[in-house]
Design a protein around this motif. Structure first.
Motif: not given
Length: 562
Positions: A28-50
């Protein structure tokens, strides 16, 4: 012994449950971190996380859904669909992936199919759930065929469940903004930020509204407030870049200064988000807007190193090559891009290919390779058919051909340019169109083209309608009617020229250029009257002599009429 075994089994179950709970919390924490990365337009970071989440646990449906969304943000629809399809089988929240599949159907224009997918997601909602409505609304907004009215209708359902939820208010702001309702968008963004002051995007969007209203100073101040709160929030630097670009475009005196700031801020945005291929493509799009073609060529070559087969890179290479004088490379790149049926072609692609082929057709002695030129005109027409506003960009090409005395070819360009009455250059392009046709019909060895001359007359008429005080246009229209052997209209337009310059007084009449045109007008009008009204003819020839006593044509004509 049995009691010992039972106790151990109980402890193992407790530990297993605790472990699973711990894993669930971590995910859940990781998903929330991914959501924050998506909002910050850090898509590669979010993609790696997910990717990490779904690899370790394929039961997390929301992670698959968010991963699909990231792929869509990066314009990789095939990968998005794969993620959504896999996510449907997830034990927890798998139904969310129907929303992603719905957006893919919206992108294809299949509204009924998309709504059916959205309904599947709605059926799984519990009584107090609202997030699904937000996701559905965003699917409507993020689609390549956005429908903001539908998004607003869906958000009303979310509002019924939780009208104070900041994410609902933020989505309302985006939907109202897309629907061009600035006042309601402002209220929704303000409410979202007041409800959750960590929701920095909502505060940034208040600056975006100011940008849209051309209040650039105030918009920059609003972005500065965001930076003061969170200097690491990348999207605000993109908004600053776009604001300075628009500011420079709307205030030419500060263009260079503001474009430099725009480019600097976009570089900062890139450094704070990622340098993925998708981000580089967004950067390339911005460089095209800012007309920084040297940087565009550098960026295009970097993208080529990342992905040699991505066809969109050919577009950027083609644009940059044309602007940097590499005509053959531009034609090769753009031909390859356009001829691939899987690519989505835009008007600018045809325009650049057309302009490159005009350059290719132009020889060192200013003559033209006509088959190549005709092919170029075909591409330019295609571009304007797709995007009529491009007419304002081709006048310079027509002028260059006109200056090279390639009048017929210039007229072909100006005929396309004048096809859009809303063009900012409509009046001037019509004047050049008429002149190009007139001079093409008066050059040595010309065969009179009556149809073209009638087009010239219409073009001059368009100028007169839009700007009746443009005096010289009456002379050219009269000359055109003279070529068409219509003495009545020729006399009419010369007389209108005479009336305008006479009304402007002695100072205007004293100008040598005006005197020359008056002599032309009187002599040509007199010649027109010569066979039908000798008295009128003599009157006008005498008016010529009043301006130019030594005029041989008038003198000889008077003697022959007596």
């Amino acid at each position: 012994m049995n009691k010992l075994i039972n106790d151990k089994m109980k402890n193992f179950k407790v530990l297993s449950m605790a472990f699973m709970a711990s894993v669930s919390v971590m995910q859940a924490q990781d998903v929330n971190e991914a959501k924050k990365a998506i909002d910050a337009e850090q898509y590669d970071k979010a993609k790696l996380n997910l990717k990490s989440i779904v690899k370790s646990d394929d039961s997390n449906g929301e992670a698959f859904f968010l991963l699909g969304n990231v792929y869509l943000f990066q314009n990789v629809a095939d990968s998005a669909k794969i993620s959504y399809d896999k996510g449907l089988n997830a034990k927890k929240d798998g139904y969310l992936n129907n929303i992603g599949l719905g957006q893919l159907l919206l992108d294809k224009g299949d509204l009924a199919g998309a709504n059916a997918k959205f309904e599947l997601a709605k059926k799984e909602m519990r009584r107090k759930d609202f997030q699904e409505y937000v996701y559905i609304a965003r699917a409507n907004m993020n689609s390549t065929n956005p429908n903001y009215k539908n998004a607003l209708a869906v958000l009303e359902l979310a509002k019924e469940k939780n009208d104070q939820e900041p994410q609902v208010q933020l989505a309302f702001g985006d939907a109202f903004y897309g629907d061009k309702n600035q006042n309601e968008a402002y209220r929704a963004y303000r409410n979202a930020y007041q409800g959750d002051n960590t929701l920095i995007r909502a505060k940034m969007q208040l600056g975006v509204l100011l940008k849209g209203a051309k209040a650039y100073t105030e918009a920059v101040a609003a972005y500065d407030d965001v930076i003061a709160i969170n200097p690491s929030y990348g999207p605000v630097y993109r908004e600053l870049a776009e604001t300075y670009y628009l500011w420079g475009s709307n205030q030419p005196a500060k263009y260079d200064e503001n474009i430099k700031k725009a480019l600097d801020y976009y570089e900062k945005y890139m450094s704070m988000t990622d340098y993925s291929l998708a981000s580089r493509m967004r950067h390339a799009d911005f460089l095209i807007l800012a007309k920084d073609y040297k940087a565009l060529e550098v960026e295009a070559n970097k993208m080529k190193q990342l992905d040699k087969v991505n066809p969109r890179i050919l577009r950027y290479l083609g644009y940059a090559a044309y602007e940097n004088g590499n005509t053959d490379s531009a034609i090769t790149s753009l031909n390859s891009f356009i001829n691939d049926s899987s690519n989505k072609i835009i008007a600018q692609d045809y325009m650049y290919l057309g302009l490159a082929k005009v350059k290719k057709a132009t020889k060192a002695d200013d003559s033209l390779d006509l088959p190549v030129f005709n092919e170029a005109i075909g591409f330019i027409k295609k571009a304007v058919d797709m995007e009529p506003t491009l007419t304002s960009e081709i006048g310079d090409l027509g002028k260059k051909l006109y200056e090279q005395k390639l009048f017929k070819e210039a007229s072909e360009v100006f005929e396309i340019a004048t096809s859009n009455k809303e063009s900012k250059n409509y009046l001037l392009d019509n004047f050049y169109l008429g002149n190009s046709i007139y001079f093409d019909n008066t050059k040595s060895g010309a065969v009179k083209d009556t149809v073209a001359l009638q087009k010239a007359d219409v073009a001059f008429g368009n100028v007169i309608q839009a700007s009746p005080a443009t005096q010289d246009v009456y002379v050219y229209r009269a000359r055109t009617q003279s070529l068409l052997e219509n003495d009545e209209l020729m006399i009419k337009y010369y007389q209108q020229y005479i009336d305008i310059v006479t009304q402007r007084g002695p100072e205007e009449l004293a100008k040598s250029t005006v005197k020359g045109k008056l002599v032309e007008a009187y002599n040509t009008m007199a010649a027109g009257y010569a066979n039908s009204d000798k008295a009128k003819a003599l009157e006008y020839f005498n008016k010529t002599l009043a301006i130019d006593p030594g005029n041989a044509y008038a003198t000889q004509s008077i003697n022959s009429l007596k």
